[in-house]
Design a protein around this motif. Structure first.
Motif, PDB file in Angstrom:
ATOM      1  N   LEU A   1       0.846  -1.207   0.000  1.00  0.00           N
ATOM      2  CA  LEU A   1       0.000   0.000   0.000  1.00  0.00           C
ATOM      3  C   LEU A   1       0.876   1.250   0.000  1.00  0.00           C
ATOM      4  O   LEU A   1       0.574   2.225  -0.688  1.00  0.00           O
ATOM      5  CB  LEU A   1      -0.936   0.000   1.213  1.00  0.00           C
ATOM      6  CG  LEU A   1      -2.144  -0.939   1.124  1.00  0.00           C
ATOM      7  CD1 LEU A   1      -2.852  -1.019   2.464  1.00  0.00           C
ATOM      8  CD2 LEU A   1      -3.123  -0.455   0.050  1.00  0.00           C
ATOM      9  N   ARG A   2       1.982   1.213   0.774  1.00  0.00           N
ATOM     10  CA  ARG A   2       2.887   2.378   0.821  1.00  0.00           C
ATOM     11  C   ARG A   2       3.520   2.629  -0.537  1.00  0.00           C
ATOM     12  O   ARG A   2       3.689   3.761  -0.955  1.00  0.00           O
ATOM     13  CB  ARG A   2       3.965   2.169   1.891  1.00  0.00           C
ATOM     14  CG  ARG A   2       3.540   2.753   3.252  1.00  0.00           C
ATOM     15  CD  ARG A   2       4.693   2.804   4.223  1.00  0.00           C
ATOM     16  NE  ARG A   2       5.082   1.470   4.662  1.00  0.00           N
ATOM     17  CZ  ARG A   2       4.447   0.799   5.630  1.00  0.00           C
ATOM     18  NH1 ARG A   2       3.432   1.351   6.275  1.00  0.00           N
ATOM     19  NH2 ARG A   2       4.833  -0.409   5.965  1.00  0.00           N
ATOM     20  N   THR A   3       3.865   1.547  -1.256  1.00  0.00           N
ATOM     21  CA  THR A   3       4.477   1.699  -2.580  1.00  0.00           C
ATOM     22  C   THR A   3       3.512   2.390  -3.553  1.00  0.00           C
ATOM     23  O   THR A   3       3.908   3.213  -4.369  1.00  0.00           O
ATOM     24  CB  THR A   3       4.891   0.318  -3.145  1.00  0.00           C
ATOM     25  OG1 THR A   3       5.672  -0.339  -2.160  1.00  0.00           O
ATOM     26  CG2 THR A   3       5.686   0.449  -4.427  1.00  0.00           C
ATOM     27  N   ILE A   4       2.231   2.031  -3.434  1.00  0.00           N
ATOM     28  CA  ILE A   4       1.236   2.680  -4.304  1.00  0.00           C
ATOM     29  C   ILE A   4       1.182   4.184  -3.998  1.00  0.00           C
ATOM     30  O   ILE A   4       1.079   5.020  -4.891  1.00  0.00           O
ATOM     31  CB  ILE A   4      -0.167   2.070  -4.087  1.00  0.00           C
ATOM     32  CG1 ILE A   4      -0.190   0.601  -4.518  1.00  0.00           C
ATOM     33  CG2 ILE A   4      -1.229   2.861  -4.830  1.00  0.00           C
ATOM     34  CD1 ILE A   4      -1.545  -0.087  -4.313  1.00  0.00           C
ATOM     35  N   LEU A   5       1.269   4.500  -2.679  1.00  0.00           N
ATOM     36  CA  LEU A   5       0.963   5.845  -2.207  1.00  0.00           C
ATOM     37  C   LEU A   5       2.134   6.816  -2.255  1.00  0.00           C
ATOM     38  O   LEU A   5       2.014   7.925  -2.783  1.00  0.00           O
ATOM     39  CB  LEU A   5       0.489   5.693  -0.744  1.00  0.00           C
ATOM     40  CG  LEU A   5      -0.370   6.792  -0.193  1.00  0.00           C
ATOM     41  CD1 LEU A   5      -1.758   6.709  -0.805  1.00  0.00           C
ATOM     42  CD2 LEU A   5      -0.487   6.620   1.328  1.00  0.00           C
ATOM     43  N   GLU A   6       3.280   6.362  -1.739  1.00  0.00           N
ATOM     44  CA  GLU A   6       4.343   7.307  -1.405  1.00  0.00           C
ATOM     45  C   GLU A   6       4.951   7.994  -2.632  1.00  0.00           C
ATOM     46  O   GLU A   6       5.347   7.351  -3.594  1.00  0.00           O
ATOM     47  CB  GLU A   6       5.418   6.615  -0.553  1.00  0.00           C
ATOM     48  CG  GLU A   6       5.033   6.727   0.920  1.00  0.00           C
ATOM     49  CD  GLU A   6       5.874   5.896   1.857  1.00  0.00           C
ATOM     50  OE1 GLU A   6       6.946   5.390   1.445  1.00  0.00           O
ATOM     51  OE2 GLU A   6       5.436   5.749   3.006  1.00  0.00           O
TER      52      GLU A   6
END
Ligand SMILES: O=C(O)CCC(=O)C(=O)O
Ligand SMILES: [Fe+2]
Length: 280
Positions: free
Chosen positions: A271-276
């Motif tokens: 999820l962090r990879t999608i977001l950051e």
């Protein structure tokens, strides 16, 4: 309104019922089937036992402050309803009114109910349910603090795969504002329920519930109705979506990732990879 402990004892008699025991005033719900996903990291906050109803009432009557707290929670269905009198009582409920609410508000079918008998001072910590709820207070008083689905970010629910799925991680007695800073901004709606009151709790509305101290114990009965068709997106869905519809989307995305990755520890990093650097 005639369902006091004596009447219920006479009519539920030796039927087995589920009783939760807690050393604290909190009865935080957990799903026993989900505990294996936690790498032995989870210790159940309450103990679940089964006892005959009359045995439960005996323990309830002799319960005093300092003893393990008791909370009986059992659906009233054909498994436990052996008394014709109770069945007749249930037939006299105002089903016409309930059916009208169901129709007017587009709820799905009535699925189940829960008879709840709680020692005074018990707390059901903040959580939301997947169904609409008509909550009837029978004996004693309960205090609800309610929050709309939009407060999802301020209440920090456990991950969907966790045994405490749908429960807030925030301890309302000692909130950890470092971990949960947005809890500072929360404002609830308070509802005090006494005998004869019925509270409508829409699905996905958060609720924290306390049994107040006026009576030694409290008795309540709820009725859960499935979500109506508007929880599924379709050509007739109105935009922008409402809070509860977005909550359903978030839960589905999370569930899909758990299923696809087969390792709950990989969900956060993905999820962090999608977001950051992209969406934040
Ligand atoms: O009354 C309680 O302690 C909890 C009730 C509840 O969470 C419900 O009916 O959904
Ligand atoms: Fe609930």
């Amino acid at each position: 309104m005639k369902w006091d402990s004596h009447y219920l004892q006479e009519n539920l008699g030796d039927s087995p019922c589920t009783v939760y025991l807690s050393k604290t005033h909190k009865f935080k719900y957990f799903d026993a089937n989900q505990t294996k996903k936690c790498d032995n990291d989870f210790s159940p906050p309450t103990e679940q036992i089964v006892m005959r109803f009359q045995e439960f009432v005996k323990r309830l009557k002799s319960w005093k402050e300092g003893d393990k707290r008791l909370y009986m929670q059992e659906p009233l269905n054909e498994k436990i309803l052996k008394s014709l009198q109770l069945v007749n009582d249930i037939l006299t409920f105002n089903w016409g009114w309930a059916r009208m609410q169901q129709k007017q508000n587009n709820w799905g079918p009535l699925t189940t109910n829960l008879l709840m008998i709680s020692t005074q001072g018990n707390v059901t910590p903040a959580h939301f349910d997947n169904q609409h709820n008509l909550f009837a207070q029978i004996y004693g008083y309960k205090r609800f603090i309610l929050f709309p689905p939009e407060d999802y970010d301020k209440l920090y629910p456990h991950p969907v795969w966790h045994p405490h799925d749908r429960q807030s991680q925030v301890d309302f007695d000692y909130p950890d504002y470092t971990k949960f800073p947005k809890f500072h901004d929360i404002k609830g709606h308070e509802a005090l329920l006494g005998p004869g009151d019925v509270l409508y709790l829409p699905l996905y509305w958060w609720h924290h519930v306390e049994s107040l101290l006026q009576t030694h114990f409290t008795i309540s009965l709820n009725f859960w109705y499935k979500a109506g068709p508007n929880l599924c997106l379709s050509d007739s869905t109105l935009y922008p979506l409402e809070g509860y519809q977005k909550m359903a989307i978030m839960r589905n995305v999370e569930k899909m990732l758990v299923e696809a990755l087969r390792d709950v520890n990989e969900v956060g990093p993905l999820l962090r990879t999608i977001l950051e650097g992209r969406y934040n």
